[in-house]
Structures are given as structure tokens and as C-alpha cells.
Design a protein around this motif. Sequence first.
Motif, PDB file in Angstrom:
ATOM      1  N   UNK A 170     -14.087  32.495  41.729  1.00  0.00           N
ATOM      2  CA  UNK A 170     -15.094  32.073  42.690  1.00  0.00           C
ATOM      3  C   UNK A 170     -16.146  31.188  42.051  1.00  0.00           C
ATOM      4  N   UNK A 171     -17.118  30.780  42.863  1.00  0.00           N
ATOM      5  CA  UNK A 171     -18.157  29.848  42.431  1.00  0.00           C
ATOM      6  C   UNK A 171     -19.484  30.555  42.185  1.00  0.00           C
ATOM      7  N   UNK A 172     -20.346  29.879  41.429  1.00  0.00           N
ATOM      8  CA  UNK A 172     -21.725  30.312  41.270  1.00  0.00           C
ATOM      9  C   UNK A 172     -21.887  31.640  40.565  1.00  0.00           C
ATOM     10  N   UNK A 173     -22.979  32.308  40.903  1.00  0.00           N
ATOM     11  CA  UNK A 173     -23.337  33.557  40.234  1.00  0.00           C
ATOM     12  C   UNK A 173     -22.276  34.628  40.415  1.00  0.00           C
ATOM     13  N   UNK A 174     -21.736  34.718  41.624  1.00  0.00           N
ATOM     14  CA  UNK A 174     -20.721  35.743  41.887  1.00  0.00           C
ATOM     15  C   UNK A 174     -19.487  35.513  41.032  1.00  0.00           C
ATOM     16  N   UNK A 175     -19.112  34.243  40.858  1.00  0.00           N
ATOM     17  CA  UNK A 175     -17.960  33.921  40.022  1.00  0.00           C
ATOM     18  C   UNK A 175     -18.179  34.300  38.572  1.00  0.00           C
ATOM     19  N   UNK A 176     -19.395  34.046  38.046  1.00  0.00           N
ATOM     20  CA  UNK A 176     -19.707  34.429  36.668  1.00  0.00           C
ATOM     21  C   UNK A 176     -19.682  35.937  36.497  1.00  0.00           C
ATOM     22  N   UNK A 177     -20.158  36.645  37.510  1.00  0.00           N
ATOM     23  CA  UNK A 177     -20.145  38.106  37.455  1.00  0.00           C
ATOM     24  C   UNK A 177     -18.713  38.631  37.433  1.00  0.00           C
ATOM     25  N   UNK A 178     -17.844  38.029  38.244  1.00  0.00           N
ATOM     26  CA  UNK A 178     -16.437  38.406  38.250  1.00  0.00           C
ATOM     27  C   UNK A 178     -15.793  38.096  36.897  1.00  0.00           C
ATOM     28  N   UNK A 179     -16.189  36.979  36.307  1.00  0.00           N
ATOM     29  CA  UNK A 179     -15.648  36.594  35.003  1.00  0.00           C
ATOM     30  C   UNK A 179     -16.044  37.617  33.941  1.00  0.00           C
ATOM     31  N   UNK A 180     -17.279  38.085  33.996  1.00  0.00           N
ATOM     32  CA  UNK A 180     -17.698  39.145  33.075  1.00  0.00           C
ATOM     33  C   UNK A 180     -16.866  40.408  33.292  1.00  0.00           C
ATOM     34  N   UNK A 181     -16.569  40.693  34.545  1.00  0.00           N
ATOM     35  CA  UNK A 181     -15.733  41.854  34.840  1.00  0.00           C
ATOM     36  C   UNK A 181     -14.356  41.729  34.226  1.00  0.00           C
ATOM     37  N   UNK A 182     -13.799  40.518  34.264  1.00  0.00           N
ATOM     38  CA  UNK A 182     -12.492  40.283  33.641  1.00  0.00           C
ATOM     39  C   UNK A 182     -12.561  40.555  32.144  1.00  0.00           C
ATOM     40  N   UNK A 183     -13.582  40.030  31.470  1.00  0.00           N
ATOM     41  CA  UNK A 183     -13.671  40.212  30.020  1.00  0.00           C
ATOM     42  C   UNK A 183     -14.032  41.649  29.647  1.00  0.00           C
ATOM     43  N   UNK A 184     -14.769  42.321  30.510  1.00  0.00           N
ATOM     44  CA  UNK A 184     -15.058  43.734  30.273  1.00  0.00           C
ATOM     45  C   UNK A 184     -13.762  44.539  30.289  1.00  0.00           C
ATOM     46  N   UNK A 185     -12.913  44.254  31.273  1.00  0.00           N
ATOM     47  CA  UNK A 185     -11.613  44.925  31.356  1.00  0.00           C
ATOM     48  C   UNK A 185     -10.735  44.562  30.164  1.00  0.00           C
TER      49      UNK A 185
END
Length: 275
Positions: A170-185
Motif C-alpha cells: 500500500x501507499x503512505x503511512x499505512x504502507x510503511x506500517x505494513x512493511x514494518x510488519x513484514x520485517x517484524x515477521x
Amino acid sequence: MGWCSTSITPLGGLILTITQALQQKGNAGEPIPGTFKALQNLGVAIRQGQLHLIAAGPGTGKSAFALNLAIRSDVPTMYFSADSDAFTQYVRSAARVSGWTTAQVEAAIQDQQTTTLDAALAGLDIRFNFDASPSLDEIEESLTAYAMIFGWPALTIIDNVTNVDAPEMGEGHAGLDELCGFFHDLARRTGSAIILLHHVTGIYNDGNNPIPLSGIKGQIGRVPEVILTLHRGGTEFEGYDLRVSNVKNRGGKADPSGFTYARLGWQPERMLIDG
């Protein structure tokens, strides 16, 4: 009538007691060795199986800080260097391990006299990927290829997270948050200590003042276990220092304002950070 279900779909995770989980954790939670003493005094550790975020303005020294962590730790490391090319990383790494200045390293490259530097670099247990915009699939494939030869790296650095090509998040802040979730996993699955390098908001880009948790670009402070922000101190005449604020620290004390920080010695011309 009590609750019942006619079908049960497996979720894929093991159900364990906390003591069973501890016995099966492997290296997860183990601190990476070589962390700066001044950071340890603040209760900060870089731990395997956890996600860490380091944020700073451009040119402040976040890439140099990450490289110094990798060299000091002397653990198997995978470094995704999207923001810096191979020449730049060679100059930085060679200066750091040899004590030469970056100007001297560049002159040696120009004169094709790098034998001494190559020998000094041979002991580094760091592998680099220099794709300027790696996809999530490429990052996973590179880590898997690494693991097939060496086992999972103890340390993985993403420099920097906004260079990752991940439209699916996704785009913007929500996309970055999702990206952090991916790397956390990913950190949880591989047992690697993952460090994401990231930017800060405009008013903190000069790198001269403490950066609070709220100063991180995209407000992506929810997921990482540890968040550090960097700013500069000192002068050319007195000597520079790099100031590292522990704005989030799930395993210990933190100061979201950024005004609690460790002072590290910083010699930019030699890519040397100590303390």
C-alpha cells in the motif's frame, strides 16, 4: 447451548506453554555482541529475532552507524545496501577496518593499490546486496540463499526501508506500517536481528537536534521493538560526536522525547564510531 464449531481450520502456529516456547526459541532474544557501551548503559540491546529502527536526517551517519555495528559485532551479517553503491561501501568499510581516511582509500582505489585494504576486509563476515530497489521477494530469496550456505544471518540490515519496492503493502503511512510488519515477521521467522534504516520529518533533517519518536517519517513506531534516532554534536575543532537517542525500547527504559541519548565518538573521515 454452549459454543461449538463443526469445522476447525489450522492456523499454522504451535500452541506452547511459555517454558516450552523458551526452550524452542533458538537464538531469538540473544543480544548481538559489540554494541556500544554507552548504549548498553541506556539499557539498549540489538537482539536476534527482533525488529529495530534507526532514523536520522540525511548525512547524519545512520549508514555509518549500521556498518560500525555490523563490523563491531563480528557476526554473520546480510546487508541490503539499496541506498549506497558498492564503491561507497568499499570505501567506508576499508576506512573503518584499516584506520585510513576515506580520501586515502579512494586514492588507493584510483592507483589500483588495494592489496592491503583487501586483506583487512577479508575478515569481515558481511555479505552485501546492492539492488537499488529490492522487492520483498528478492529480500526473502537472498536471505534464503544465504541461509542455505551459512545458516540464517545473525544480523540483517535494510538500508533503507523506503528503497524497498513493495507496492503490495500500500501507499503512505499505512504502507510503511505494513512493511514494518513484514520485517517484524521476517525477524521472528529467521531469528535474525533486523535493522531498518529510515528518514525523519523535515524539521529534523539538519541532524543538529534530538529527534523524538514523533519525528520519524511516516510515524512507523508501532511495530519495532527498539527505535533509535541519531543527531550530531560537537565541532570540527573540539571533535564530533554522534548522539543516539533511545526513543523506544520495549525491553527497557526509553525517552520518546529524544533528549536522553548516548554520546559516541565520531570520526567521519575514517568512518569510525566508538564509545
